[in-house]
Design an enzyme around this catalytic site. Structure first.
Site, PDB file in Angstrom:
ATOM      1  N   ASN A  69      13.587   3.347 -26.053  1.00 31.39           N
ATOM      2  CA  ASN A  69      14.326   4.488 -26.628  1.00 31.39           C
ATOM      3  C   ASN A  69      14.614   5.571 -25.587  1.00 31.39           C
ATOM      4  OD1 ASN A  69      11.552   5.083 -26.602  1.00 31.39           O
ATOM      5  ND2 ASN A  69      11.686   6.475 -28.345  1.00 31.39           N
TER       6      ASN A  69
ATOM      7  N   ASP B 286       0.932   4.738 -26.658  1.00 33.83           N
ATOM      8  CA  ASP B 286       2.156   5.365 -27.177  1.00 33.83           C
ATOM      9  C   ASP B 286       2.406   6.708 -26.479  1.00 33.83           C
ATOM     10  OD1 ASP B 286       4.441   5.887 -28.644  1.00 33.83           O
ATOM     11  OD2 ASP B 286       3.391   6.387 -30.495  1.00 33.83           O
TER      12      ASP B 286
ATOM     13  N   HIS C 165       6.910  15.300 -24.829  1.00 36.05           N
ATOM     14  CA  HIS C 165       8.072  16.160 -25.124  1.00 36.05           C
ATOM     15  C   HIS C 165       7.828  17.518 -24.485  1.00 36.05           C
ATOM     16  CE1 HIS C 165       9.827  13.420 -28.112  1.00 36.05           C
ATOM     17  NE2 HIS C 165       8.585  13.157 -28.478  1.00 36.05           N
TER      18      HIS C 165
ATOM     19  N   HIS D 289       2.189   0.308 -24.264  1.00 39.90           N
ATOM     20  CA  HIS D 289       3.139   1.111 -25.048  1.00 39.90           C
ATOM     21  C   HIS D 289       3.256   2.505 -24.450  1.00 39.90           C
ATOM     22  CE1 HIS D 289       4.447   2.337 -29.448  1.00 39.90           C
ATOM     23  NE2 HIS D 289       5.151   2.972 -28.534  1.00 39.90           N
TER      24      HIS D 289
ATOM     25  N   HIS E 200       1.141   0.712 -32.786  1.00 42.04           N
ATOM     26  CA  HIS E 200       0.366   1.883 -33.254  1.00 42.04           C
ATOM     27  C   HIS E 200      -0.010   1.849 -34.738  1.00 42.04           C
ATOM     28  CE1 HIS E 200       4.489   2.970 -34.152  1.00 42.04           C
ATOM     29  NE2 HIS E 200       4.741   3.523 -32.977  1.00 42.04           N
TER      30      HIS E 200
ATOM     31  N   HIS F 253       7.990  -0.864 -34.761  1.00 38.95           N
ATOM     32  CA  HIS F 253       7.553   0.449 -35.225  1.00 38.95           C
ATOM     33  C   HIS F 253       7.612   0.353 -36.745  1.00 38.95           C
ATOM     34  CE1 HIS F 253       7.271   4.985 -35.146  1.00 38.95           C
ATOM     35  NE2 HIS F 253       7.498   4.694 -36.413  1.00 38.95           N
TER      36      HIS F 253
ATOM     37  N   HIS G 108       6.311   5.606 -23.233  1.00 39.65           N
ATOM     38  CA  HIS G 108       7.698   6.079 -23.196  1.00 39.65           C
ATOM     39  C   HIS G 108       7.827   6.953 -21.958  1.00 39.65           C
ATOM     40  CE1 HIS G 108       8.424   4.983 -27.520  1.00 39.65           C
ATOM     41  NE2 HIS G 108       7.127   5.213 -27.614  1.00 39.65           N
ATOM     42  N   PHE G 109       8.469   6.433 -20.914  1.00 44.10           N
ATOM     43  CA  PHE G 109       8.564   7.187 -19.664  1.00 44.10           C
ATOM     44  C   PHE G 109       9.927   7.863 -19.491  1.00 44.10           C
ATOM     45  CE2 PHE G 109       4.833   5.115 -17.141  1.00 44.10           C
ATOM     46  CZ  PHE G 109       3.935   5.843 -17.908  1.00 44.10           C
TER      47      PHE G 109
HETATM   48  C1  NCD Z   1       7.815   8.169 -29.818  1.00 46.14           C
HETATM   49  C2  NCD Z   1       8.723   8.904 -28.832  1.00 46.14           C
HETATM   50  O1  NCD Z   1       8.715  10.136 -28.780  1.00 46.14           O
HETATM   51  O2  NCD Z   1       9.433   8.217 -28.084  1.00 46.14           O
HETATM   52  N1  NCD Z   1       7.241   9.133 -30.704  1.00 46.14           N
HETATM   53  C3  NCD Z   1       6.164   8.958 -31.514  1.00 46.14           C
HETATM   54  O3  NCD Z   1       5.899   9.834 -32.321  1.00 46.14           O
HETATM   55  N2  NCD Z   1       5.398   7.874 -31.450  1.00 46.14           N
HETATM   56  C4  NCD Z   1       8.623   7.123 -30.519  1.00 46.14           C
HETATM   57  C5  NCD Z   1       7.773   6.117 -31.251  1.00 46.14           C
HETATM   58  O4  NCD Z   1       7.074   5.294 -30.613  1.00 46.14           O
HETATM   59  O5  NCD Z   1       7.821   6.099 -32.466  1.00 46.14           O
HETATM   60 ZN    ZN Z   2       6.708   3.945 -32.406  1.00 47.09          ZN
END
Ligand code: NCD
Ligand code: ZN
Length: 447
Positions: A94, A310, A314, A60, A237, A181, A62-63
């Protein structure tokens, strides 16, 4: 033989033994008692005193590429991964645009192949309209499908129950597990509005806006639909004892339901909202005790299947905004998972090294059906290996991490134990804390 790893203590879920590991091309070709004269490598690593784990798979991350390259890219995200001992990542949909058509899936895979340091798979989105899910599933480009039952980064909505039933049925037909999610949108929106109306802007208000009941309610919704369709599902998560109880209820009813937990939900307590403020904001929120100890017990005894980070970076300027409602949710994690689990899991005694190998690699490969070549150290499998030094000291500092945005709620935490080499399909990509290969070696996993 291209590479020989000598005298490593190989740890798998089945136990540990000292071995020489021979690699030719991209595959393991021998795993033998040490010192067999026949084994010779062009390159050799003396792993005496080191432990070898099946290459870590983070299921899991997010790249952010395409579309949010200011937050992370395939190059920087996979760089952080291999520095932290991770050999394969599974990436979330996403991005901008979201991964919701075959064309977008193909173009994301092509982007990744240009610059990834490690192997990768991607999830496809089950979006609000539920469109294109069948084509996506049929394309064979995905490791799984994902849907967002509650509000989070990207603002992507799930379909209604009918749309979800259709997507789950497609998932079942094409052998794609659907990841949820799991936070209930209505509960979260109502709680957040009530808290905002009081004028609260502190970090703890984020936790209060997303109560454990929101997670349990969403898991109940997912469980009910999975039960009706006979499809396989996965809870992302998991953050609460109430959520865990809901997972167990649906399993008892016969649902094929797997789940994961993050290092932050396992290890952080509520004081993190004072020490880290908005940096700790994440969905679902960190709840601390008694939820975290319930999650640790469940990970140790098998009720929770695996760990995933996860990883969701940011911009620092956004994470440090004064009002918690203006702070985006998520933070980095792919590089810190292993040192944290070694320090606060293995060294503290509640997580065995054997179970660590299972929950960070073997089980992840099983859940997402990554095929016979991933998540195992066996002749013929992909030569993915994480060599660790259990005594290596470290301190988690944003400035020392290798992603693009490295603020972490674990800032300042002292660790003992870390990866000292990361081998991806036979190539040493990280060695002695340095990158050892150019980017672009990573390939899409073949299921
Ligand atoms: C994730 C994201 O920023 O892409 N943020 C998070 O708080 N976990 C999105 C997600 O997995 O819910
Ligand atoms: Zn999530």
């Amino acid at each position: 033989m291209d590479l020989l790893v000598r005298n490593a203590t190989l740890v798998t879920s089945k136990g540990r033994r000292v071995v020489d590991i021979a690699i030719d091309g991209a595959a393991f070709v021998a795993i033998a008692e040490p010192g067999q004269a026949a084994l010779r490598g062009d390159d050799e690593i003396d792993a005496s005193g080191l432990h070898a784990l099946p290459g870590l798979i983070d299921g899991h991350v997010h790249f952010r590429e395409p579309g949010l390259e200011h937050e992370e890219t395939w190059l920087t995200g996979t760089r952080a991964a291999v520095m932290g001992g991770v050999t394969t990542v599974l990436e979330m949909p996403n991005t901008v645009p979201p991964t919701d058509t075959v064309e977008r899936a193909q173009s994301k895979l092509a982007l990744a192949a240009l610059s990834a340091y490690c192997d990768f798979g991607i999830f496809g989105l089950v979006g609000e309209s539920g469109e294109s899910v069948a084509e996506l599933a049929r394309s064979g480009r995905l490791v799984g499908l994902k849907t967002f039952l509650g509000p989070t980064t990207g603002g992507l909505r799930a379909p209604d129950d009918d749309g979800l039933r259709r997507a789950l049925t497609i998932g079942r037909e094409y052998g794609l597990r659907v990841a949820f999610h799991a936070e209930d949108r209505e509960i979260v929106e109502r709680s957040e509005a009530a808290l905002r109306a009081t004028g609260r802007t502190d970090a703890l208000a984020h936790l209060e806006s997303r109560p454990a009941e929101a997670e349990a309610a969403a898991i109940d919704r997912a469980g009910r639909l999975l039960h009706e369709t006979g499809a396989p599902g996965h809870i992302l998560h998991l953050s609460s004892a109430a959520g865990l109880a809901a997972v167990e209820r649906w399993r008892a009813a016969g649902v094929d339901l797997t789940c994961e937990v993050t290092p932050h939900h396992l290890l952080l307590d509520r004081d993190v909202y004072e020490t880290a403020g908005g940096v700790a904001r994440v969905n679902p929120p960190v709840r601390g005790e008694p939820d975290s100890s319930a999650l640790r017990a469940a990970l140790a005894d098998g009720r929770i299947d695996c760990v995933a980070t996860d990883h969701a970076p940011h911009l620092a300027e956004h994470k440090l905004r004064a009002s918690i409602w203006e702070v985006p949710s998520g933070f980095c994690g792919v590089e810190t998972m292993l040192p944290l689990l070694l320090t606060r899991g293995v060294q503290e005694g509640w997580l065995s090294l054997e179970r660590l190998a299972e929950v960070t690699s073997e089980a992840v490969a099983r859940i997402w059906e990554l095929g016979p070549r991933k998540g195992r150290v066996e002749v013929g499998a992909d030569a993915d290996l994480t060599l660790i030094d259990l005594d290596r000291p470290g301190v988690i500092h944003a400035a020392d991490l290798h992603g693009k945005n490295n603020l972490s709620p674990f800032e300042g935490v002292r660790t003992r134990g870390a990866a000292v080499a990361t081998i991806v399909r036979g190539r040493c990509v990280m060695r002695a804390g340095r990158l050892a290969l150019d980017p672009g070696w990573g390939r899409a996993v073949i299921r």
